[in-house]
Design a protein around this motif. Structure first.
Motif, PDB file in Angstrom:
ATOM      1  N   GLU A  44       0.811  -1.230   0.168  1.00  0.00           N
ATOM      2  CA  GLU A  44       0.020  -0.205  -0.150  1.00  0.00           C
ATOM      3  C   GLU A  44       0.859   1.188  -0.087  1.00  0.00           C
ATOM      4  O   GLU A  44       1.936   1.370   0.607  1.00  0.00           O
ATOM      5  CB  GLU A  44      -0.991  -0.016   1.312  1.00  0.00           C
ATOM      6  N   PRO A  45       0.261   2.461  -0.622  1.00  0.00           N
ATOM      7  CA  PRO A  45      -0.950   2.492  -1.413  1.00  0.00           C
ATOM      8  C   PRO A  45      -0.803   1.766  -2.790  1.00  0.00           C
ATOM      9  O   PRO A  45       0.231   1.503  -3.348  1.00  0.00           O
ATOM     10  CB  PRO A  45      -1.128   3.865  -1.527  1.00  0.00           C
ATOM     11  N   ASP A  46      -2.090   1.537  -3.292  1.00  0.00           N
ATOM     12  CA  ASP A  46      -2.068   0.821  -4.505  1.00  0.00           C
ATOM     13  C   ASP A  46      -1.888   2.017  -5.647  1.00  0.00           C
ATOM     14  O   ASP A  46      -3.107   2.329  -6.310  1.00  0.00           O
ATOM     15  CB  ASP A  46      -3.412   0.168  -4.727  1.00  0.00           C
ATOM     16  N   PHE A  47      -0.786   2.344  -5.787  1.00  0.00           N
ATOM     17  CA  PHE A  47      -0.538   3.449  -6.944  1.00  0.00           C
ATOM     18  C   PHE A  47       0.789   3.059  -7.304  1.00  0.00           C
ATOM     19  O   PHE A  47       1.811   2.961  -6.580  1.00  0.00           O
ATOM     20  CB  PHE A  47      -0.378   4.854  -5.820  1.00  0.00           C
ATOM     21  N   PRO A  48       1.122   3.388  -8.614  1.00  0.00           N
ATOM     22  CA  PRO A  48       2.289   3.120  -9.356  1.00  0.00           C
ATOM     23  C   PRO A  48       3.212   3.966  -8.748  1.00  0.00           C
ATOM     24  O   PRO A  48       3.294   5.062  -8.339  1.00  0.00           O
ATOM     25  CB  PRO A  48       1.979   3.608 -11.015  1.00  0.00           C
ATOM     26  N   PHE A  49       4.559   3.499  -9.023  1.00  0.00           N
ATOM     27  CA  PHE A  49       5.820   4.197  -8.602  1.00  0.00           C
ATOM     28  C   PHE A  49       6.987   3.435  -9.300  1.00  0.00           C
ATOM     29  O   PHE A  49       6.784   2.572  -9.971  1.00  0.00           O
ATOM     30  CB  PHE A  49       6.019   4.037  -6.900  1.00  0.00           C
ATOM     31  N   CYS A  50       8.001   4.475  -9.446  1.00  0.00           N
ATOM     32  CA  CYS A  50       9.203   3.945  -9.854  1.00  0.00           C
ATOM     33  C   CYS A  50      10.612   4.739  -9.067  1.00  0.00           C
ATOM     34  O   CYS A  50      10.062   5.360  -7.757  1.00  0.00           O
ATOM     35  CB  CYS A  50       9.462   4.034 -11.197  1.00  0.00           C
ATOM     36  N   LEU A  51      11.687   4.681  -9.297  1.00  0.00           N
ATOM     37  CA  LEU A  51      12.598   5.072  -8.318  1.00  0.00           C
ATOM     38  C   LEU A  51      13.624   5.858  -8.935  1.00  0.00           C
ATOM     39  O   LEU A  51      13.968   5.703 -10.627  1.00  0.00           O
ATOM     40  CB  LEU A  51      13.255   3.908  -7.579  1.00  0.00           C
ATOM     41  N   CYS A  52      14.298   7.030  -8.513  1.00  0.00           N
ATOM     42  CA  CYS A  52      15.266   7.658  -9.099  1.00  0.00           C
ATOM     43  C   CYS A  52      16.409   7.719  -8.099  1.00  0.00           C
ATOM     44  O   CYS A  52      16.416   8.029  -6.768  1.00  0.00           O
ATOM     45  CB  CYS A  52      15.009   9.060  -9.158  1.00  0.00           C
ATOM     46  N   TRP A  53      17.448   7.135  -8.417  1.00  0.00           N
ATOM     47  CA  TRP A  53      18.923   6.992  -7.703  1.00  0.00           C
ATOM     48  C   TRP A  53      19.347   8.551  -7.461  1.00  0.00           C
ATOM     49  O   TRP A  53      19.808   8.952  -8.488  1.00  0.00           O
ATOM     50  CB  TRP A  53      19.924   6.030  -8.316  1.00  0.00           C
ATOM     51  N   ALA A  54      19.270   9.031  -6.368  1.00  0.00           N
ATOM     52  CA  ALA A  54      19.657  10.323  -6.073  1.00  0.00           C
ATOM     53  C   ALA A  54      21.347  10.248  -5.574  1.00  0.00           C
ATOM     54  O   ALA A  54      21.459  10.321  -4.718  1.00  0.00           O
ATOM     55  CB  ALA A  54      18.969  11.227  -5.012  1.00  0.00           C
ATOM     56  N   ASN A  55      22.097   9.823  -6.567  1.00  0.00           N
ATOM     57  CA  ASN A  55      23.563   9.687  -6.218  1.00  0.00           C
ATOM     58  C   ASN A  55      24.271  10.830  -6.135  1.00  0.00           C
ATOM     59  O   ASN A  55      25.069  11.368  -7.075  1.00  0.00           O
ATOM     60  CB  ASN A  55      24.046   8.549  -7.481  1.00  0.00           C
ATOM     61  N   HIS A  56      24.298  11.482  -5.314  1.00  0.00           N
ATOM     62  CA  HIS A  56      25.197  12.812  -4.741  1.00  0.00           C
ATOM     63  C   HIS A  56      25.369  12.733  -3.198  1.00  0.00           C
ATOM     64  O   HIS A  56      24.416  12.092  -2.361  1.00  0.00           O
ATOM     65  CB  HIS A  56      24.071  14.002  -4.998  1.00  0.00           C
ATOM     66  N   SER A  57      26.334  13.243  -2.865  1.00  0.00           N
ATOM     67  CA  SER A  57      26.856  13.405  -1.271  1.00  0.00           C
ATOM     68  C   SER A  57      25.728  14.414  -0.771  1.00  0.00           C
ATOM     69  O   SER A  57      25.175  15.451  -1.406  1.00  0.00           O
ATOM     70  CB  SER A  57      28.107  13.930  -1.456  1.00  0.00           C
ATOM     71  N   TRP A  58      25.676  14.320   0.448  1.00  0.00           N
ATOM     72  CA  TRP A  58      24.935  15.176   1.333  1.00  0.00           C
ATOM     73  C   TRP A  58      25.891  16.194   2.096  1.00  0.00           C
ATOM     74  O   TRP A  58      26.888  15.717   2.594  1.00  0.00           O
ATOM     75  CB  TRP A  58      24.276  14.569   2.350  1.00  0.00           C
TER      76      TRP A  58
END
Length: 366
Positions: free
Chosen positions: A106-120
């Motif tokens: 849940e939730p029943d909602f589509p998603f994808c991912l973005c690799w936020a490849n940066h230092s903090w």
């Protein structure tokens, strides 16, 4: 697929306390901390931005995640692209919301991912002179471990695909050593795991507009240009210019009228390679960066409409599966780019998306 466009909104999972943020910024810090304490820095500056319908939510709560998805669904947004943080050697941050979305279904909602490849660093204090968490690339064994974690998401029935392949974005592809080899290895692992492959998109925010993502093994790009933070002030801000001249602090806040930079934020015509527009409703990162921030002044839903229409024109020649428009973002409140309702415009930006999707669909069916 009959939709005129697949609208995917970037989603920031920074709205819940974490041990690291407690240590770096103080007990209970979330993105809301800077949002709520923001103040106007010049005459007519819209700050603070206060949420409306969803309030100051906590993403540890399934009710908050459900409310976000229901609102997005109501206005035609296909799914969220959650920022995903993998710093090397299995080190992650802000992982709880996505972990719980995966484990609960849940939730029943589509998603994808973005690799936020940066230092903090400590940019949330307005400067960037202290490393908090360094982005590292230990080697192929780490890339394998990373892929094996990602596979849990890629195999989720809600995960967004393009040509039946999981859609995965990389925020800073140019920083990954031996990127073509890494991507080829991931594609191989995907097939071995029973997937058709991967659909890999690089975020182009540092490269030139003619940067071809296929030259490094990506399938497509999404261009995210911003004007430089150079202290620019519009010519009609005479009072602010005088104040700056006599100020001892020498404010460096950069201000552009949103209407004046629209042409800088999107391509004039499609490039000769796959590229998906990223559309910004607004930008104002002064809650994070203070006097060093960048402000798009006087953004409105109607101005956003003109930008969104241009985005539709850039993808209309694509096959339906690839008519993708990214919105930056669903909820980046401390950068001033969000679709969630606020106290000033309510559902205005969301309503524009719904109306333009409807109008474009009618046009396609003529």
């Amino acid at each position: 697929m009959s939709k005129a466009a697949r609208i995917i909104a970037f989603h920031l999972p920074q709205f819940h306390p974490t041990p690291e943020n407690d240590e770096w910024w103080g007990k209970g810090f979330t993105e809301w901390t800077n949002v709520a304490k923001a103040k106007p820095l010049f005459a007519g500056h819209y700050q603070p931005h206060i949420p409306a319908d969803l309030g100051f939510y906590d993403l540890r709560l399934p009710e908050a995640r459900h409310a976000q998805s229901e609102l997005a669904k109501e206005y035609g947004i296909e799914g969220f692209c959650y920022y995903h943080y993998w710093f090397g050697n299995g080190r992650r941050l802000l992982e709880r919301p996505v972990n719980e979305i995966l484990s609960s279904g849940e939730p029943d909602f589509p998603f994808c991912l973005c690799w936020a490849n940066h230092s903090w660093n400590n940019i949330w204090q307005g400067v960037a002179d202290r490393m908090l968490m360094e982005q590292t690339y230990p080697g192929m064994d780490d890339h394998k471990e990373h892929f094996e974690w990602l596979l849990n998401a890629f195999k989720d029935r809600r995960y967004i695909t393009v040509d039946d392949m999981p859609l995965f974005l990389i925020f800073n592809p140019g920083e990954i050593p031996d990127l073509p080899d890494v991507l080829s290895y991931w594609r191989q692992l995907a097939v071995e795991a029973g997937l058709k492959g991967l659909y890999l998109v690089g975020v182009n925010y540092r490269f030139r507009a003619d940067w071809n993502p296929r030259s490094v093994g990506l399938d497509a790009s999404t261009w995210q240009p911003l004007p430089p933070k150079d202290g620019h002030i519009p010519s009609n801000f005479f009072g602010e210019k005088i104040k700056r001249f006599f100020s001892k602090t020498k404010s460096r806040v950069t201000v552009h009228h949103y209407a004046a930079v629209i042409n800088m934020l999107i391509r004039k015509s499609p490039p000769p390679f796959p590229d998906y527009p990223t559309v910004l409703p607004n930008w104002d990162n002064t809650p994070r960066s203070g006097e060093n921030g960048l402000v798009f002044h006087e953004s409105t839903p109607e101005l956003f409409r003109s930008l969104l229409r241009r985005a539709f024109s850039l993808i209309k020649h694509y096959e339906p599966e690839k008519r993708i428009i990214f919105i930056k973002a669903w909820n980046e409140w401390a950068e001033g780019n969000y679709l969630e309702p606020d106290q000033k415009y309510g559902h205005g930006y969301l309503q524009v998306i719904k109306e333009e999707l409807g109008a474009s669909s009618l046009e396609d069916n003529k």
